[in-house]
Design an enzyme around this catalytic site. Structure first.
Site, PDB file in Angstrom:
ATOM      1  N   ASN A  81      13.092  -1.269   5.875  1.00 54.53           N
ATOM      2  CA  ASN A  81      12.401  -0.422   4.908  1.00 54.53           C
ATOM      3  C   ASN A  81      13.201   0.858   4.702  1.00 54.53           C
ATOM      4  O   ASN A  81      13.963   1.253   5.588  1.00 54.53           O
ATOM      5  CB  ASN A  81      10.996  -0.092   5.428  1.00 54.53           C
ATOM      6  CG  ASN A  81      10.087   0.373   4.306  1.00 54.53           C
ATOM      7  OD1 ASN A  81      10.148   1.524   3.889  1.00 54.53           O
ATOM      8  ND2 ASN A  81       9.256  -0.518   3.808  1.00 54.53           N
ATOM      9  N   GLU A  93       7.131   9.995  -8.494  1.00 53.24           N
ATOM     10  CA  GLU A  93       7.818   9.618  -7.257  1.00 53.24           C
ATOM     11  C   GLU A  93       8.317  10.921  -6.631  1.00 53.24           C
ATOM     12  O   GLU A  93       8.935  11.740  -7.310  1.00 53.24           O
ATOM     13  CB  GLU A  93       8.990   8.676  -7.568  1.00 53.24           C
ATOM     14  CG  GLU A  93       9.861   8.333  -6.371  1.00 53.24           C
ATOM     15  CD  GLU A  93       9.089   7.691  -5.226  1.00 53.24           C
ATOM     16  OE1 GLU A  93       8.475   6.636  -5.433  1.00 53.24           O
ATOM     17  OE2 GLU A  93       9.090   8.275  -4.113  1.00 53.24           O
ATOM     18  N   GLU A 124       3.033   4.491  -0.485  1.00 48.83           N
ATOM     19  CA  GLU A 124       3.721   4.890   0.759  1.00 48.83           C
ATOM     20  C   GLU A 124       3.021   6.030   1.487  1.00 48.83           C
ATOM     21  O   GLU A 124       3.589   6.643   2.389  1.00 48.83           O
ATOM     22  CB  GLU A 124       5.204   5.270   0.520  1.00 48.83           C
ATOM     23  CG  GLU A 124       6.077   4.136   0.042  1.00 48.83           C
ATOM     24  CD  GLU A 124       6.092   4.022  -1.473  1.00 48.83           C
ATOM     25  OE1 GLU A 124       5.950   5.042  -2.160  1.00 48.83           O
ATOM     26  OE2 GLU A 124       6.232   2.886  -1.973  1.00 48.83           O
ATOM     27  N   GLU A 145      -1.363   2.368  -1.941  1.00 52.72           N
ATOM     28  CA  GLU A 145      -0.595   1.189  -1.575  1.00 52.72           C
ATOM     29  C   GLU A 145      -0.709   1.045  -0.056  1.00 52.72           C
ATOM     30  O   GLU A 145      -1.629   0.411   0.440  1.00 52.72           O
ATOM     31  CB  GLU A 145       0.849   1.332  -2.037  1.00 52.72           C
ATOM     32  CG  GLU A 145       1.670   0.091  -1.784  1.00 52.72           C
ATOM     33  CD  GLU A 145       3.144   0.373  -1.942  1.00 52.72           C
ATOM     34  OE1 GLU A 145       3.622   1.408  -1.446  1.00 52.72           O
ATOM     35  OE2 GLU A 145       3.832  -0.448  -2.560  1.00 52.72           O
ATOM     36  N   GLU A 152       5.468  -5.779  -4.775  1.00 53.88           N
ATOM     37  CA  GLU A 152       6.894  -5.466  -4.964  1.00 53.88           C
ATOM     38  C   GLU A 152       7.771  -6.254  -3.984  1.00 53.88           C
ATOM     39  O   GLU A 152       8.893  -6.636  -4.321  1.00 53.88           O
ATOM     40  CB  GLU A 152       7.132  -3.957  -4.812  1.00 53.88           C
ATOM     41  CG  GLU A 152       6.758  -3.400  -3.453  1.00 53.88           C
ATOM     42  CD  GLU A 152       6.986  -1.885  -3.344  1.00 53.88           C
ATOM     43  OE1 GLU A 152       7.624  -1.312  -4.227  1.00 53.88           O
ATOM     44  OE2 GLU A 152       6.521  -1.288  -2.353  1.00 53.88           O
TER      45      GLU A 152
HETATM   46  C1  NOJ Z   1       7.713   2.159  -4.317  1.00 54.21           C
HETATM   47  C2  NOJ Z   1       6.418   1.846  -4.967  1.00 54.21           C
HETATM   48  O1  NOJ Z   1       5.599   1.081  -4.135  1.00 54.21           O
HETATM   49  C3  NOJ Z   1       6.705   1.166  -6.271  1.00 54.21           C
HETATM   50  O2  NOJ Z   1       5.511   0.744  -6.874  1.00 54.21           O
HETATM   51  C4  NOJ Z   1       7.471   2.106  -7.148  1.00 54.21           C
HETATM   52  O3  NOJ Z   1       7.805   1.461  -8.330  1.00 54.21           O
HETATM   53  C5  NOJ Z   1       8.741   2.585  -6.473  1.00 54.21           C
HETATM   54  N1  NOJ Z   1       8.461   3.058  -5.178  1.00 54.21           N
HETATM   55  C6  NOJ Z   1       9.436   3.687  -7.264  1.00 54.21           C
HETATM   56  O4  NOJ Z   1       8.641   4.835  -7.218  1.00 54.21           O
HETATM   57 CA    CA Z   2       5.896   0.700  -1.783  1.00 61.79          CA
END
Ligand code: NOJ
Ligand code: CA
Length: 696
Positions: A162, A397, A466, A484, A490
């Protein structure tokens, strides 16, 4: 429940279920950094009990009414040598036990530092555990199923890589931890109301089969700095001999405070599509230019790309890479698709500058959350979305650069409101900056909470990725409509997840609150989306439909690309029809790792939706009846199921759609593949509409 002080004056509790012990005598207490730990030498000063039986109505949820019924017992312990008091408050529910430590403000206990919490959970045998690896930074792991005594030997395999991860013990696991005893008792360990405290992991002493709390440290290695009066989160033990009761338990959310948001009229469940899967699969990019490759510290940037510095770099002068997903023309197409098919929202990622070197460098000023790339027209898209009756969903983000995010938060939220966004997806990919902090320590727990509360001031709904896994706080802050904090869809584009993953998440991660799992992938061969990506989605198409029902969430994405939905519009109809808010939920069948079948009644309607996910090798026949329906109403059921030939690896798109008239007398025997399942929409109709339709 039993409580006593042992010979050393240490608090000890035990728990029984239907006359059998499920938690053997287990120690409690808090070891402090000063010498006067709250672990022993106690005497009982006072105790008090009360009974509560009340109902409350969640803003959104699986049920219209939630019953909160428990017996409470609070014992005040006194430690003579240090002249300190500590309260342990127990709440005993029909489905389990919650307890927490309380620290009243007192002369000898005001500011204190936790060295380690010493709460034990002594198991009665070598149970089967469904666990993910203990980690201070991520929960994005597949579940491992094995005996407690085997955890150590499976740990290495359990820890996939990760962007940020920190292990602490070869027998450390995360909560919520699901277990099953040889006698068929299901036990779940977790926490509730994690506020201003560090996240609890569990470390197993495999010789004695005793778990002990293991908190996430701060940069100095301390486990938390507290100021009395204050409390720990609740430690929760949910117990039943019927796995369905674990899924239906509201104990975690009940241990949280009622809503602190008075006017909740702006909080609404959201079904959305997005400019997302294309970046996750690598078909398009978040970044506008081809910048620095991810996480390769020290490598030189390609010559045509200057070092990206916000406020200095002029993006209009850079060469676009031609693969930027969040460009105005493409976003308009996705808005059109959303509008055509009745979705509430469109998420767009990669709209703002900074993605060229977004993680892996401990970069502080990585995003400003207000400056779009040159090809993303904020105002034009705002008006376009408005004209199409669709809400845009903002993406923030942070790349773990938390101080930077807090610095920009007010401006970013004001920018959102000015541009008609009322929901934000946040993210914390990569190591936390300031360096030395972990995703799950007290400082970070406070950060996530700060964002949710600040967002509430702006009437903004939050979906954090996260971030810390939820602990029922959505009762208090119902604007936290998603999280999440587990291995989401993903990962199907990053190598795949186990086919039974979604039969475990509701027993673990979902007990604390809903997940933005982002289901709805119809094209399982990822190379069809991006020839450079050979990952495979380990799921059948029918399984993807079922997830809208089995993975409860008021926030549901249809994650695949419009062109893939256009190939299977008959199956897509289920995603369009399925409700996202409910008056009632009935768990019909459940076994962790094997299967979950649930029926839910749409909010304010007489329509029901059923979902089944299956994880059993070779598949399984699900057996349900429809006695949850009203006897005096007429219904037509559309069953979307795996075809006989369906196989999550080799034939995932083999599905069947059948229509039947159903009543309370109907029964269904339905086969579902491993990694498969079925979804049913049951719509109330007028009697005439049932004519000529086969009965089930
Ligand atoms: C991880 C997230 O879980 C995902 O949904 C997102 O697209 C990427 N980070 C980029 O922010
Ligand atoms: Ca993620």
């Amino acid at each position: 429940m039993n409580f006593s002080l042992d010979v050393k004056g240490s608090p000890v509790y035990a728990l029984s279920y239907k006359g059998k012990q499920v938690i053997k005598p287990s120690k409690m207490g808090i070891e402090l950094k000063d010498k006067h730990s709250l672990t022993d030498s106690f005497t009982i000063k006072t105790s008090a009990s009360k009974t509560v039986d009340e109902s409350w109505q969640p803003v959104w949820g699986e049920w219209k009414n939630i019953r909160n019924q428990y017996n409470e017992w609070a014992v005040t312990l006194h430690r003579d040598s240090s002249n300190r008091d500590m309260v342990i408050r127990f709440r005993l529910f029909n489905d389990g036990l919650g307890f927490r430590y309380e620290f009243p403000a007192q002369k000898n206990l005001l500011h204190f530092v936790i060295k380690e919490e010493r709460t034990q959970f002594a198991m009665t045998g070598d149970h089967t555990a469904y666990w993910i690896a203990g980690d201070y930074d991520t929960q994005e792991y597949d579940y491992t199923t094995c005996k407690l005594s085997e955890i150590r030997s499976k740990m290495k395999e359990a820890r996939s890589s990760n962007a940020s991860q920190t292990s602490f013990s070869p027998t450390g696991v995360q909560t919520s931890l699901m277990m099953k005893t040889a006698e068929g008792i299901y036990i779940n360990l977790h926490e509730a109301a994690l506020i201003d405290y560090s996240c609890m992991h569990l470390n197993l002493d495999e010789k004695n089969l005793v778990f002990e709390s293991w908190l996430t440290p701060d940069p100095k290695g301390d486990k938390g700095s507290l100021q009395a009066s204050c409390t720990s989160p609740w430690r929760t033990i949910i117990v039943s001999d019927d796995a369905r009761d674990i899924l239906a338990s509201n104990m975690t959310v009940n241990l949280n405070e009622p809503s602190k948001i008075k006017d909740v009229s702006w909080i609404k469940p959201v079904k959305y599509v997005g400019v997302w899967w294309e970046m996750i699969t690598g078909k398009s990019t978040w970044a506008y230019t081809d910048g620095v490759p991810f996480g390769t510290e020290g490598t030189a940037a390609p010559t045509e790309v200057p070092s990206i510095k916000l406020g200095q770099t002029d993006f209009t002068k850079l060469k676009p890479n031609g693969k930027h997903g969040a460009n105005t023309a493409h976003v308009k197409e996705v808005i059109d698709f959303a509008s055509k098919h009745g979705f509430d929202g469109v998420l767009v990622e990669g709209w703002n500058v900074g993605w060229e070197d977004w993680f892996g460098y401990h970069k502080d000023y990585v995003f400003d959350f207000v400056t779009p790339y040159p090809d993303f027209d904020v105002v034009g898209l705002r008006e376009y979305a408005r004209s199409k009756g669709v809400k845009m969903i903002m993406h923030h983000e942070t790349s773990g650069s938390v101080r930077n995010y807090e610095r920009h938060l007010d401006t970013a939220f004001k920018f959102m409101k000015a541009n008609n966004y009322d929901a934000v997806k946040t993210g914390y990919v990569g190591d936390i900056v300031p360096i030395g902090n972990y995703h799950y320590n007290q400082w970070m727990v406070n950060h996530y909470q700060y964002v949710v509360e600040k967002a509430a001031q702006y009437q903004i709904m939050v979906n954090a990725h996260e971030a810390i896994r939820p602990t029922g706080i959505y009762r208090t802050w119902p604007n936290m409509i998603g999280n999440e904090s587990a291995r989401g869809t993903e990962f199907q584009a990053f190598g795949g997840s186990k086919p039974n993953h979604t039969t475990l998440l509701p027993f673990t991660r979902l007990l604390g609150g809903p997940m933005d799992f982002t289901p709805g992938i119809f094209e399982m061969d990822v190379s069809k989306v991006n020839p450079g990506n050979n990952s495979h989605v380990n799921s059948t198409l029918a399984n993807q439909l079922a997830l809208y029902v089995t993975m409860y969430s008021p926030l549901q994405m249809a994650a695949d690309l419009p062109e893939n939905y256009n190939r299977f519009l008959d199956a897509f109809q289920f995603i369009k029809d399925v409700a996202i808010d409910w008056d009632d939920s009935k768990y019909l069948e459940a076994e962790p790792g094997d299967y979950i079948t649930v029926a839910r009644k749409a909010k304010g309607k007489n329509n029901w939706f059923v979902g089944n996910v299956t994880g059993v090798k070779g598949g399984r026949v699900s057996n349900i009846n429809f006695d949850f329906l009203d006897a005096d109403k007429f219904y037509i059921a559309t069953i979307y199921s795996d075809a006989k030939t369906a196989d999550y690896k080799t034939n995932p798109q083999a599905y069947e759609i059948k229509k039947f008239v159903v009543s309370t007398k109907s029964k269904l025997q339905q086969w579902a593949a491993e990694g498969g399942g079925y979804a049913i929409s049951i719509m109330e109709v007028a009697k005439e509409a049932t004519k000529g339709v086969k009965k089930l």
